[in-house]
Design a protein around this motif. Structure first.
Motif, PDB file in Angstrom:
ATOM      1  N   SER A   9       1.014  -1.188  -0.013  1.00 40.38           N
ATOM      2  CA  SER A   9      -0.008  -0.036   0.100  1.00 40.38           C
ATOM      3  C   SER A   9       0.821   1.034  -0.084  1.00 40.38           C
ATOM      4  O   SER A   9       2.096   1.300  -0.032  1.00 40.38           O
ATOM      5  CB  SER A   9      -0.721  -0.049   1.376  1.00 40.38           C
ATOM      6  OG  SER A   9      -0.285   0.258   2.535  1.00 40.38           O
ATOM      7  N   ILE A  10       0.362   2.341  -0.195  1.00 44.54           N
ATOM      8  CA  ILE A  10       1.207   3.709  -0.026  1.00 44.54           C
ATOM      9  C   ILE A  10       1.574   3.804   1.409  1.00 44.54           C
ATOM     10  O   ILE A  10       2.510   4.585   1.404  1.00 44.54           O
ATOM     11  CB  ILE A  10       0.341   4.709  -0.560  1.00 44.54           C
ATOM     12  CG1 ILE A  10      -0.835   4.925   0.375  1.00 44.54           C
ATOM     13  CG2 ILE A  10      -0.175   4.654  -1.823  1.00 44.54           C
ATOM     14  CD1 ILE A  10      -1.718   6.297   0.028  1.00 44.54           C
ATOM     15  N   GLU A  11       1.209   3.176   2.297  1.00 44.39           N
ATOM     16  CA  GLU A  11       1.627   3.237   3.562  1.00 44.39           C
ATOM     17  C   GLU A  11       2.914   2.359   3.749  1.00 44.39           C
ATOM     18  O   GLU A  11       3.910   2.885   4.795  1.00 44.39           O
ATOM     19  CB  GLU A  11       0.680   2.859   4.796  1.00 44.39           C
ATOM     20  CG  GLU A  11      -0.720   3.398   4.668  1.00 44.39           C
ATOM     21  CD  GLU A  11      -0.660   4.948   4.947  1.00 44.39           C
ATOM     22  OE1 GLU A  11       0.299   5.209   5.891  1.00 44.39           O
ATOM     23  OE2 GLU A  11      -1.285   5.770   4.075  1.00 44.39           O
ATOM     24  N   ASP A  12       3.204   1.414   3.226  1.00 45.18           N
ATOM     25  CA  ASP A  12       4.444   0.553   3.656  1.00 45.18           C
ATOM     26  C   ASP A  12       5.453   0.057   2.297  1.00 45.18           C
ATOM     27  O   ASP A  12       6.383  -0.535   2.291  1.00 45.18           O
ATOM     28  CB  ASP A  12       4.112  -0.765   4.203  1.00 45.18           C
ATOM     29  CG  ASP A  12       3.376  -1.630   3.282  1.00 45.18           C
ATOM     30  OD1 ASP A  12       2.727  -1.166   2.353  1.00 45.18           O
ATOM     31  OD2 ASP A  12       2.677  -2.769   3.907  1.00 45.18           O
ATOM     32  N   ALA A  13       5.123   0.774   1.107  1.00 42.46           N
ATOM     33  CA  ALA A  13       5.824   0.543  -0.194  1.00 42.46           C
ATOM     34  C   ALA A  13       7.281   1.026  -0.146  1.00 42.46           C
ATOM     35  O   ALA A  13       7.332   2.148   0.223  1.00 42.46           O
ATOM     36  CB  ALA A  13       5.008   1.063  -1.274  1.00 42.46           C
ATOM     37  N   PRO A  14       7.953   0.443  -0.609  1.00 40.39           N
ATOM     38  CA  PRO A  14       9.541   0.666  -0.413  1.00 40.39           C
ATOM     39  C   PRO A  14       9.675   1.841  -1.506  1.00 40.39           C
ATOM     40  O   PRO A  14       8.728   2.106  -2.414  1.00 40.39           O
ATOM     41  CB  PRO A  14      10.273  -0.492  -1.202  1.00 40.39           C
ATOM     42  CG  PRO A  14       9.326  -1.648  -1.049  1.00 40.39           C
ATOM     43  CD  PRO A  14       7.900  -1.319  -1.076  1.00 40.39           C
ATOM     44  N   LYS A  15      10.661   2.639  -1.335  1.00 30.77           N
ATOM     45  CA  LYS A  15      10.762   3.766  -2.200  1.00 30.77           C
ATOM     46  C   LYS A  15      11.046   3.469  -3.585  1.00 30.77           C
ATOM     47  O   LYS A  15      12.042   2.815  -3.609  1.00 30.77           O
ATOM     48  CB  LYS A  15      11.634   4.877  -1.588  1.00 30.77           C
ATOM     49  CG  LYS A  15      12.150   6.125  -2.374  1.00 30.77           C
ATOM     50  CD  LYS A  15      13.071   7.058  -1.655  1.00 30.77           C
ATOM     51  CE  LYS A  15      13.386   8.287  -2.428  1.00 30.77           C
ATOM     52  NZ  LYS A  15      14.415   8.970  -1.739  1.00 30.77           N
ATOM     53  N   PRO A  16      10.391   4.038  -4.623  1.00 28.66           N
ATOM     54  CA  PRO A  16      10.703   3.415  -5.979  1.00 28.66           C
ATOM     55  C   PRO A  16      12.071   4.397  -6.790  1.00 28.66           C
ATOM     56  O   PRO A  16      12.006   5.516  -6.337  1.00 28.66           O
ATOM     57  CB  PRO A  16       9.455   3.648  -6.623  1.00 28.66           C
ATOM     58  CG  PRO A  16       8.674   4.985  -6.125  1.00 28.66           C
ATOM     59  CD  PRO A  16       9.271   4.598  -4.576  1.00 28.66           C
ATOM     60  N   ASP A  17      12.678   3.663  -7.390  1.00 28.19           N
ATOM     61  CA  ASP A  17      13.574   4.360  -8.299  1.00 28.19           C
ATOM     62  C   ASP A  17      12.922   4.683  -9.608  1.00 28.19           C
ATOM     63  O   ASP A  17      13.315   5.567 -10.229  1.00 28.19           O
ATOM     64  CB  ASP A  17      14.896   3.490  -8.518  1.00 28.19           C
ATOM     65  CG  ASP A  17      15.591   3.216  -7.192  1.00 28.19           C
ATOM     66  OD1 ASP A  17      16.215   3.944  -6.788  1.00 28.19           O
ATOM     67  OD2 ASP A  17      15.762   2.067  -6.782  1.00 28.19           O
ATOM     68  N   ILE A  18      12.054   3.553  -9.785  1.00 25.47           N
ATOM     69  CA  ILE A  18      11.097   4.116 -11.135  1.00 25.47           C
ATOM     70  C   ILE A  18       9.753   3.778 -10.540  1.00 25.47           C
ATOM     71  O   ILE A  18       9.364   2.794 -10.038  1.00 25.47           O
ATOM     72  CB  ILE A  18      11.662   2.946 -12.259  1.00 25.47           C
ATOM     73  CG1 ILE A  18      13.000   3.243 -12.789  1.00 25.47           C
ATOM     74  CG2 ILE A  18      10.678   3.138 -13.408  1.00 25.47           C
ATOM     75  CD1 ILE A  18      13.729   2.150 -13.434  1.00 25.47           C
ATOM     76  N   ILE A  19       9.078   4.643 -10.971  1.00 26.62           N
ATOM     77  CA  ILE A  19       7.355   4.484 -10.817  1.00 26.62           C
ATOM     78  C   ILE A  19       6.651   4.480 -12.130  1.00 26.62           C
ATOM     79  O   ILE A  19       7.053   5.161 -13.073  1.00 26.62           O
ATOM     80  CB  ILE A  19       7.005   5.450  -9.888  1.00 26.62           C
ATOM     81  CG1 ILE A  19       5.490   5.445  -9.631  1.00 26.62           C
ATOM     82  CG2 ILE A  19       7.141   6.908 -10.585  1.00 26.62           C
ATOM     83  CD1 ILE A  19       5.009   6.230  -8.509  1.00 26.62           C
ATOM     84  N   VAL A  20       5.683   3.369 -12.328  1.00 30.06           N
ATOM     85  CA  VAL A  20       4.943   3.298 -13.483  1.00 30.06           C
ATOM     86  C   VAL A  20       3.526   3.549 -13.132  1.00 30.06           C
ATOM     87  O   VAL A  20       2.993   2.957 -12.199  1.00 30.06           O
ATOM     88  CB  VAL A  20       5.195   1.811 -14.112  1.00 30.06           C
ATOM     89  CG1 VAL A  20       4.035   1.656 -15.225  1.00 30.06           C
ATOM     90  CG2 VAL A  20       6.592   1.407 -14.331  1.00 30.06           C
ATOM     91  N   LEU A  21       2.925   4.609 -13.763  1.00 26.17           N
ATOM     92  CA  LEU A  21       1.596   5.147 -13.628  1.00 26.17           C
ATOM     93  C   LEU A  21       0.742   4.811 -14.705  1.00 26.17           C
ATOM     94  O   LEU A  21       0.736   5.530 -15.855  1.00 26.17           O
ATOM     95  CB  LEU A  21       1.667   6.714 -13.447  1.00 26.17           C
ATOM     96  CG  LEU A  21       2.594   7.065 -12.266  1.00 26.17           C
ATOM     97  CD1 LEU A  21       2.880   8.488 -12.291  1.00 26.17           C
ATOM     98  CD2 LEU A  21       2.073   6.700 -10.865  1.00 26.17           C
ATOM     99  N   PRO A  22      -0.102   3.527 -14.591  1.00 25.37           N
ATOM    100  CA  PRO A  22      -0.806   3.121 -15.899  1.00 25.37           C
ATOM    101  C   PRO A  22      -2.062   4.073 -15.932  1.00 25.37           C
ATOM    102  O   PRO A  22      -2.407   4.785 -14.974  1.00 25.37           O
ATOM    103  CB  PRO A  22      -0.959   1.757 -15.662  1.00 25.37           C
ATOM    104  CG  PRO A  22      -1.062   1.651 -14.098  1.00 25.37           C
ATOM    105  CD  PRO A  22      -0.178   2.761 -13.637  1.00 25.37           C
ATOM    106  N   GLY A  23      -2.863   3.939 -16.961  1.00 31.76           N
ATOM    107  CA  GLY A  23      -4.175   4.427 -17.334  1.00 31.76           C
ATOM    108  C   GLY A  23      -5.384   3.663 -16.962  1.00 31.76           C
ATOM    109  O   GLY A  23      -5.278   2.713 -16.446  1.00 31.76           O
ATOM    110  N   GLY A  24      -6.564   3.906 -17.276  1.00 29.46           N
ATOM    111  CA  GLY A  24      -7.787   3.533 -16.996  1.00 29.46           C
ATOM    112  C   GLY A  24      -8.606   4.334 -16.346  1.00 29.46           C
ATOM    113  O   GLY A  24      -9.098   5.587 -16.730  1.00 29.46           O
ATOM    114  N   GLY A  25      -9.205   3.728 -15.137  1.00 30.98           N
ATOM    115  CA  GLY A  25     -10.204   4.604 -14.483  1.00 30.98           C
ATOM    116  C   GLY A  25      -9.268   5.587 -13.677  1.00 30.98           C
ATOM    117  O   GLY A  25      -9.574   5.720 -12.444  1.00 30.98           O
TER     118      GLY A  25
END
Length: 378
Positions: A98-114
């Protein structure tokens, strides 16, 4: 020699541009650790191929771009919470973090949809804005660009999105230059792509930019995806992984020799490397893979034995070495040793029904001991 499909072929493992014509010069220099965290963001109504396409690319490239026993990427999913969500109205997906415990990303992928689900969630948007701002690179697919547009991270940049969302992104990010008809646009730290399948092209571009064209080519080949970069990009991509030292480049050169069926030249490189570091378990393992492909089974068995002796060998390579040793003994019709090493591979963590039909194990498949082992790795 047979291998676990999700790990990538070992020989292949041996193995900066801008889509706008501007230099993408913000790629980081080699870091410690080598492995980059890749966060795939999920939410209710996310488009399937928007997230699964890039996920496939980065996971596959993780093996092809590995250095020694370090994989190139650690790919994981992040949701607003860890609660199951529905993609494309019929696929249930459970985020790993979740956004509460996710490791810090070096690369973040933001997909589309709703995407409106995310845009209307202040906490989710806050996390995305922070993660994208602090990451080495942010990749958007389709309407995923809307999230960065709303966060102001596209201001002053060239960007694109799904063709039916171009006008919407222009309203969302009036200070950005939004382009219609572009497959992807690289603006340095941010890469935006058009809709759905374009995320695969954008991801392969990122792989070529970070790890070299050779890794991107091997990844596309593995996926059986027709990747055709623009001609001007081909002059910008490094051929080899720029994050490796001279030893790493030598290993990549050995991979080229192996792919070109020049096994003796590849073997010579491996053995020269082992003279300077005789305890390098990953090189022993690579040599074993090469010799097995050359049908020099005794030499391959010796190489794998050296690899397995090392206490530094990773779990993945240990399982692979033990499994391939079992295959070699089966091919030599030494069924007792084949089954012994297959048992060791299972004890080390071998999983997967694919092994049930591996032709290299044909000689032991009817043995009752094989059937008993098979119940443990199904």
């Amino acid at each position: 020699m047979s291998r676990v499909p999700s790990w990538m072929p070992l020989v292949a493992c041996l193995l900066l541009a801008s889509a706008t014509g501007e230099a993408a010069s913000e790629t980081k220099s080699p870091r410690e650790p080598y492995t980059r965290n890749v966060a795939i963001v999920l939410y209710e109504g996310v488009e399937v191929l928007d997230f699964s396409g890039p996920a496939e690319v980065f996971q596959a490239a993780s093996g092809f771009g590995s250095v020694g026993q370090e994989r190139a990427f650690k790919v994981y999913t992040v949701g607003r919470t860890k609660a199951p969500l529905i993609s494309q109205h019929f696929i249930k997906v459970v985020p790993e973090y979740s956004i509460e415990d996710a490791p810090k990303p070096d690369i973040i992928v933001l997909p589309g949809g709703g995407t409106q689900v995310v845009l209307d969630d202040p906490e989710f948007m806050k996390w995305i804005a922070k993660a994208a701002s602090e990451s080495e690179l942010a990749l958007t697919v389709c309407t995923g660009a809307m999230t960065l547009g709303k966060a102001g991270l596209l201001d002053g940049l060239d960007a694109t999105t799904y063709f039916r969302a171009i006008d919407g992104l222009r309203k969302m990010a009036p200070k950005a230059r939004i382009h219609h008809g572009r497959r992807f646009i690289d603006s340095g730290r941010i890469v935006t792509t058009a809709g759905v399948s374009a995320g695969i092209d954008g991801s392969l571009h990122v792989i070529a930019r970070l790890l070299g064209k050779r890794v991107a080519d091997e990844t596309a080949q593995y996926m059986e995806y027709k990747w055709t970069p623009e001609p001007y990009l081909l002059t910008e991509y490094p051929l080899f992984n720029p994050s490796v030292d001279d030893r790493g480049r030598a290993i990549q050169q050995a991979g080229i020799h192996a792919q070109e069926k020049n096994g003796k030249a590849a073997e010579a490189i491996y053995r020269e490397l082992l003279k300077t570091q005789p305890g390098d378990a990953s090189v022993w393992s690579q040599l074993g893979q090469l010799l097995a492909a050359m049908k020099e089974y005794d030499g391959a068995l010796d190489a794998y034995a050296h690899a397995v002796e090392s206490k530094e060998l990773s779990k993945e390579l240990r399982v692979r070495a033990l499994y391939n040793t079992a295959c070699l003994y089966s091919l030599k019709t030494d069924n007792d040793r084949a089954l012994d090493y297959l048992g060791k591979a299972v004890d080390a963590g071998l999983k997967g029904n694919w092994a049930l039909s591996d032709p290299d194990l044909e000689n032991v498949r009817k043995d009752p001991r094989f059937q008993k082992l098979a119940t443990r790795f199904k």
